[in-house]
Motif scaffolding. Structure first.
Motif, PDB file in Angstrom:
ATOM      1  N   UNK A  21       0.836  -1.205   0.000  1.00 34.76           N
ATOM      2  CA  UNK A  21       0.000   0.000   0.000  1.00 34.76           C
ATOM      3  C   UNK A  21       0.874   1.260   0.000  1.00 34.76           C
ATOM      4  N   UNK A  22       1.905   1.232   0.829  1.00 33.40           N
ATOM      5  CA  UNK A  22       2.776   2.404   0.920  1.00 33.40           C
ATOM      6  C   UNK A  22       3.537   2.613  -0.385  1.00 33.40           C
ATOM      7  N   UNK A  23       4.059   1.524  -0.933  1.00 34.26           N
ATOM      8  CA  UNK A  23       4.821   1.631  -2.177  1.00 34.26           C
ATOM      9  C   UNK A  23       3.944   2.196  -3.293  1.00 34.26           C
ATOM     10  N   UNK A  24       2.744   1.708  -3.364  1.00 28.54           N
ATOM     11  CA  UNK A  24       1.829   2.167  -4.422  1.00 28.54           C
ATOM     12  C   UNK A  24       1.487   3.647  -4.225  1.00 28.54           C
ATOM     13  N   UNK A  25       1.291   4.023  -2.986  1.00 29.28           N
ATOM     14  CA  UNK A  25       0.978   5.434  -2.691  1.00 29.28           C
ATOM     15  C   UNK A  25       2.106   6.353  -3.148  1.00 29.28           C
ATOM     16  N   UNK A  26       3.342   5.953  -2.833  1.00 26.64           N
ATOM     17  CA  UNK A  26       4.483   6.783  -3.224  1.00 26.64           C
ATOM     18  C   UNK A  26       4.619   6.826  -4.745  1.00 26.64           C
ATOM     19  N   UNK A  27       4.357   5.682  -5.382  1.00 25.68           N
ATOM     20  CA  UNK A  27       4.434   5.643  -6.846  1.00 25.68           C
ATOM     21  C   UNK A  27       3.440   6.611  -7.474  1.00 25.68           C
ATOM     22  N   UNK A  51       7.105   7.392   6.616  1.00 24.89           N
ATOM     23  CA  UNK A  51       8.323   7.962   6.045  1.00 24.89           C
ATOM     24  C   UNK A  51       9.533   7.076   6.314  1.00 24.89           C
ATOM     25  N   UNK A  52       9.628   6.637   7.566  1.00 15.14           N
ATOM     26  CA  UNK A  52      10.768   5.813   7.959  1.00 15.14           C
ATOM     27  C   UNK A  52      10.785   4.492   7.186  1.00 15.14           C
ATOM     28  N   UNK A  53       9.618   3.900   7.047  1.00 17.26           N
ATOM     29  CA  UNK A  53       9.541   2.625   6.328  1.00 17.26           C
ATOM     30  C   UNK A  53       9.977   2.800   4.874  1.00 17.26           C
ATOM     31  N   UNK A  54       9.538   3.897   4.288  1.00 14.25           N
ATOM     32  CA  UNK A  54       9.912   4.153   2.897  1.00 14.25           C
ATOM     33  C   UNK A  54      11.415   4.401   2.770  1.00 14.25           C
ATOM     34  N   UNK A  55      11.910   5.275   3.609  1.00 16.00           N
ATOM     35  CA  UNK A  55      13.320   5.659   3.487  1.00 16.00           C
ATOM     36  C   UNK A  55      14.269   4.511   3.798  1.00 16.00           C
ATOM     37  N   UNK A  96      22.854   3.373   0.676  1.00 20.86           N
ATOM     38  CA  UNK A  96      22.862   3.159   2.120  1.00 20.86           C
ATOM     39  C   UNK A  96      22.036   4.228   2.809  1.00 20.86           C
ATOM     40  N   UNK A  97      21.345   3.836   3.855  1.00 14.39           N
ATOM     41  CA  UNK A  97      20.536   4.797   4.598  1.00 14.39           C
ATOM     42  C   UNK A  97      21.257   5.223   5.871  1.00 14.39           C
ATOM     43  N   UNK A  98      20.782   6.312   6.436  1.00 11.50           N
ATOM     44  CA  UNK A  98      21.375   6.793   7.685  1.00 11.50           C
ATOM     45  C   UNK A  98      21.250   5.737   8.772  1.00 11.50           C
ATOM     46  N   UNK A  99      20.112   5.046   8.748  1.00  6.78           N
ATOM     47  CA  UNK A  99      19.903   4.001   9.749  1.00  6.78           C
ATOM     48  C   UNK A  99      20.912   2.860   9.579  1.00  6.78           C
ATOM     49  N   UNK A 100      21.179   2.513   8.331  1.00  7.37           N
ATOM     50  CA  UNK A 100      22.168   1.473   8.056  1.00  7.37           C
ATOM     51  C   UNK A 100      23.526   1.865   8.632  1.00  7.37           C
ATOM     52  N   UNK A 101      23.917   3.084   8.309  1.00  4.83           N
ATOM     53  CA  UNK A 101      25.235   3.553   8.749  1.00  4.83           C
ATOM     54  C   UNK A 101      25.296   3.607  10.270  1.00  4.83           C
ATOM     55  N   UNK A 102      24.231   4.106  10.844  1.00  6.61           N
ATOM     56  CA  UNK A 102      24.179   4.224  12.303  1.00  6.61           C
ATOM     57  C   UNK A 102      24.256   2.848  12.954  1.00  6.61           C
TER      58      UNK A 102
END
Length: 289
Positions: A21-27, A51-55, A96-102
DNA sequence: AAAAAGAGCAACCGCCGCCGG
DNA sequence: GCCGGCGGCGGTTGCTCTTTT
């Protein structure tokens, strides 16, 4: 596992259906306007959660798996310069995301420091409230010193900010406040590195014959200015050299404002400098100018 | 085989700066 | 100038999986 927040919003792990649902919404609607996303997507989640899930998970081209040696090297060096500015660091690591790096830093790096001879947390490096080093068991340990991390804040230019101006102070020969020759001069008369692998290669010898790197010199240039509140001069002839050209490209109007081929930066300008300097440009292999 | 401990990481939380009213 | 909404960030939590005992 899954739970419901106070406002009736779902919390916890995302289901595949929610992801779809989120992916489709962003698309359909594109990124941004996150407050509208839960309604548009038909999700019982808060805007931040969407937002967090998408990013961190749904964004296309996200890179999974272990960090490569090059990525680790870049993280370590950027962290040395920027501290825990994860989003800035992640911005230099495609996919890479900020969360990944963190998460990486909080696990792998912590693991490494824990196995080091004298583990210590960066935050405690200069904390006088910490027990005296080695006091408990009489072990002689290295002196803790403050890690001088430059922490530029991202700068935005709102409608109220009409223009970006460098608060530079040109030397005025008749003005006692500025006519003294700067004590700290950065030498830009050497080559930039040509690849990420050798970007700290020895590319110049200083006056006493010891080899220093261009990056070392740039760091020293900035550290001296901050620590000693010294004015710093940039020799304009350096524009004939790659690093000088890079500085010029970052500060395109500095020639116009200079007097006597010299210009002075006051203390605060170092922070501004790092805010606008694309550090990746310096550290990556894309600094051919 | 089962329990405990450790590691990895997705997600939450609180705070901050920006912006418009 | 004040206030509230929003986007964004960093610190932290806690769930899940893996490894060790």
């Amino acid at each position: 596992m899954e739970s419901v927040a106070a406002g009736g919003l779902r919390k916890g792990a995302w289901t595949e259906q929610e992801d779809r649902l989120l992916r489709r919404c962003i698309e359909v609607y594109g990124e941004g306007r996150w407050h509208q996303v839960p309604v548009r997507a038909g999700l019982n989640r808060c805007r931040k959660s969407c937002r967090l899930r998408w990013l961190n998970y749904l964004t296309p081209n996200i890179k999974r798996g272990e960090f490569s040696d090059d990525e680790v090297d870049l993280i370590v060096r950027l962290h040395k310069l920027l501290g825990n500015r994860w989003s800035l660091i992640a911005g230099r690591l495609p996919g890479r995301t900020a969360n990944d790096v963190k998460n990486y830093w909080n696990t792998d790096q912590k693991k490494k420091t824990a196995t080091a001879p004298f583990p210590c947390k960066l935050a405690y490096l200069s904390d006088s409230r910490q027990p005296a080093a080695g006091a408990k068991n009489n072990i002689s340990r290295p002196q803790r010193t403050k890690a001088n991390i430059i922490k530029p804040r991202p700068r935005t230019f709102s409608s109220k900010t009409k223009s970006l101006s460098w608060p530079m102070k040109p030397i005025e020969p008749n003005n006692p406040a500025t006519s003294n020759k700067p004590k700290n001069i950065i030498n830009l008369h050497h080559k930039l590195p040509t690849s990420q692998q050798d970007d700290r290669r020895r590319c110049q010898e200083n006056h006493d014959g010891a080899e220093i790197t261009w990056m070392d010199q740039l760091e020293r240039f900035l550290d001296d200015g901050i620590n000693n509140n010294l004015p710093v001069a940039v020799d304009h002839e350096a524009d004939q050299f790659p690093l000088g050209q890079l500085m010029s490209s970052i500060m395109p109007d500095h020639q116009e404002k200079s007097v006597d081929n010299m210009m002075m930066f006051q203390e605060d300008n170092y922070q501004s400098f790092w805010s606008d300097l694309d550090i990746c440009h310096l550290l990556s292999d894309r600094h051919d100018i």
